[in-house]
Design an enzyme around this catalytic site. Structure first.
Site, PDB file in Angstrom:
ATOM      1  N   SER A 298      -7.022   9.795  -9.146  1.00  0.00           N
ATOM      2  CA  SER A 298      -7.473  10.182  -7.816  1.00  0.00           C
ATOM      3  C   SER A 298      -6.474  10.999  -7.143  1.00  0.00           C
ATOM      4  O   SER A 298      -6.783  10.984  -5.911  1.00  0.00           O
ATOM      5  CB  SER A 298      -8.146   9.117  -7.148  1.00  0.00           C
TER       6      SER A 298
ATOM      7  N   THR B 241      -6.243   7.900  -2.365  1.00  0.00           N
ATOM      8  CA  THR B 241      -5.280   8.611  -2.064  1.00  0.00           C
ATOM      9  C   THR B 241      -3.928   8.029  -1.914  1.00  0.00           C
ATOM     10  O   THR B 241      -4.044   6.765  -1.857  1.00  0.00           O
ATOM     11  CB  THR B 241      -5.439   9.043  -0.234  1.00  0.00           C
TER      12      THR B 241
ATOM     13  N   THR C 128      -4.299  13.933  -2.748  1.00  0.00           N
ATOM     14  CA  THR C 128      -5.326  13.359  -3.193  1.00  0.00           C
ATOM     15  C   THR C 128      -6.268  14.501  -3.999  1.00  0.00           C
ATOM     16  O   THR C 128      -5.802  15.800  -3.520  1.00  0.00           O
ATOM     17  CB  THR C 128      -6.322  12.826  -2.389  1.00  0.00           C
TER      18      THR C 128
ATOM     19  N   ARG D 202     -15.730  20.929  -1.510  1.00  0.00           N
ATOM     20  CA  ARG D 202     -15.698  19.799  -0.196  1.00  0.00           C
ATOM     21  C   ARG D 202     -14.100  19.498  -0.090  1.00  0.00           C
ATOM     22  O   ARG D 202     -13.401  19.361  -1.133  1.00  0.00           O
ATOM     23  CB  ARG D 202     -16.242  18.624  -0.805  1.00  0.00           C
TER      24      ARG D 202
ATOM     25  N   THR E  66      -6.750   5.995   4.037  1.00  0.00           N
ATOM     26  CA  THR E  66      -7.281   6.297   2.597  1.00  0.00           C
ATOM     27  C   THR E  66      -8.919   5.899   2.752  1.00  0.00           C
ATOM     28  O   THR E  66      -9.121   4.943   3.622  1.00  0.00           O
ATOM     29  CB  THR E  66      -6.588   5.187   1.563  1.00  0.00           C
ATOM     30  N   GLY E  67      -9.807   6.322   1.801  1.00  0.00           N
ATOM     31  CA  GLY E  67     -10.997   5.876   1.866  1.00  0.00           C
ATOM     32  C   GLY E  67     -11.761   7.353   1.982  1.00  0.00           C
ATOM     33  O   GLY E  67     -11.461   8.147   2.069  1.00  0.00           O
TER      34      GLY E  67
HETATM   35  N1  ASP Z   1      -9.451  10.165   1.346  1.00  0.00           N
HETATM   36  C1  ASP Z   1      -9.819  10.902   0.479  1.00  0.00           C
HETATM   37  C2  ASP Z   1     -11.010  11.847   0.442  1.00  0.00           C
HETATM   38  O1  ASP Z   1     -12.041  11.825   1.315  1.00  0.00           O
HETATM   39  C3  ASP Z   1     -10.426   9.984  -0.742  1.00  0.00           C
HETATM   40  C4  ASP Z   1      -9.604   8.450  -0.694  1.00  0.00           C
HETATM   41  O2  ASP Z   1      -8.535   8.167   0.002  1.00  0.00           O
HETATM   42  O3  ASP Z   1     -10.343   7.674  -1.082  1.00  0.00           O
HETATM   43  O4  ASP Z   1     -10.981  12.762  -0.189  1.00  0.00           O
END
Ligand code: ASP
Length: 329
Positions: A84, A188, A206, A216, A239-240
């Site tokens: 990721s 991330t 990320t 996107r 993160t997320g």
């Molecule tokens: N924040 C990142 C994104 O939406 C992904 C992640 O951190 O899980 O691209």
């Protein structure tokens, strides 16, 4: 605003009370922050340990927080076992690995790249955008063209990697080409550091949400969403699920909560709570924040359990579990 006032505005009688919003139990937040020693580096998830080691090689020899975060997250970008971050990441639904990154320092200088393909270190290009252009963000083809002109090379290995390609083909069969939020498929590295001079910087990088719609861009390269630093207050990174973070300008909101008197964990709690309030029905929406203030105090909070972060300073080099609202069932 004093901390007491801040907590009152949050609807808490005092720090450390247990809340029960949305039929869920929030873990106690704490106003007594962790840390207070610097130099210091913290970063999201387990791979933050290696990333922190990269940053520490700069911080421990008197280098700047800015150089440290750039070097630190570059370690994760080079780790092709990471699905990721960097070019080992999972592709979008059209099979392209597209990368997002940003960097910011204590006096609000910042640079970002998004929707970038075929470069090993988007964070280095983000830093170059900051240092060598009057702009903050370059995206896609233009970013790649500019990076090549600046001497950054495209990678010469096959991406996506074979294993990633197989997973992608499996996904294509199962999903019928529909992008969706899957908690297993995004992550991330966000890093915050304070150097020996007490200056703060942050970086975030990320490959974004796996199997996303081509084009996107998530929160991670967006200054104020995936990362925000204010040298007078502190810094935060997210993160997320990027869409949820962007909707509340997440990292910036965390820093503004600290400006009003919140401890780092309280600030992360406040913004995570806000996200949860806006998405009460969404199951599996994982978002977590990390924050650091100018005293070197830090904290984190996340929607679900399982979010941990790596911390390194003198006398500490290990993982901390962030507190959370919900538990995975
Ligand atoms: N924040 C990142 C994104 O939406 C992904 C992640 O951190 O899980 O691209």
């Amino acid at each position: 605003m004093s901390r007491r006032r801040f907590l009152k505005n949050l609807g808490l009688a005092s720090a450390g009370v247990t809340l029960t919003p949305f039929n869920t139990i929030a873990e106690n937040i704490s106003s007594s922050a962790l840390g207070g020693k610097f130099p210091l580096v913290l970063s999201t998830w387990n791979h933050g340990m290696e990333a922190n080691a990269g940053a520490w090689s700069i911080l421990s020899t008197g280098g700047s927080a800015l150089d440290a975060v750039q070097k630190g997250v570059a370690v994760t970008e080079s780790d092709l076992t990471n699905r990721s971050v960097g070019l080992g990441g999972r592709p979008d639904r059209d099979g392209h690995v597209t990368l997002d990154a940003c960097i910011m320092d204590h006096d609000s200088k910042c640079g970002a790249v998004a929707f970038l393909e075929d470069f090993e270190h988007p964070i280095d290009i983000a830093r170059a955008v900051m240092d060598r252009t009057p702009h903050v963000m370059l995206v896609g083809r233009g970013a790649a063209q500019w990076a090549l002109q600046q001497g950054f090379d495209k990678v010469n290995f096959q991406v996506p990697l074979r294993e990633v390609q197989q997973d992608y083909e499996e996904w294509l069969k199962k999903s019928e080409y529909k992008s969706g939020v899957n908690v297993e498929n995004h992550d991330t590295i966000g890093m915050l550091a304070m150097d020996a001079n007490g200056k703060i910087a942050g970086a975030c990088t990320t490959s974004g949400m796996a199997y996303k719609v081509h084009g996107r861009v998530g929160d991670s390269p967006i200054i104020g969403s995936g990362l925000f630093i204010d040298g007078d207050v502190g810094g935060a990174t997210a993160t997320g699920v990027g869409e949820a973070v962007i909707r509340v300008s997440g990292a910036s909101a965390v820093v503004e909560a600290m400006r009003r008197g919140a401890a780092p964990e309280e600030a992360c709690y406040e913004v995570t709570h806000r996200i949860l309030k806006k998405h009460p029905e969404v199951n599996g929406l994982q978002v977590g924040f990390l924050a650091l203030n100018t005293k070197g105090e830090y904290g984190g909070y996340s929607v679900y359990d399982g979010f941990n972060f790596a911390v390194r300073h003198e006398g500490q080099n290990g993982m901390v579990d962030a507190k959370h609202f919900r538990t995975w069932k």
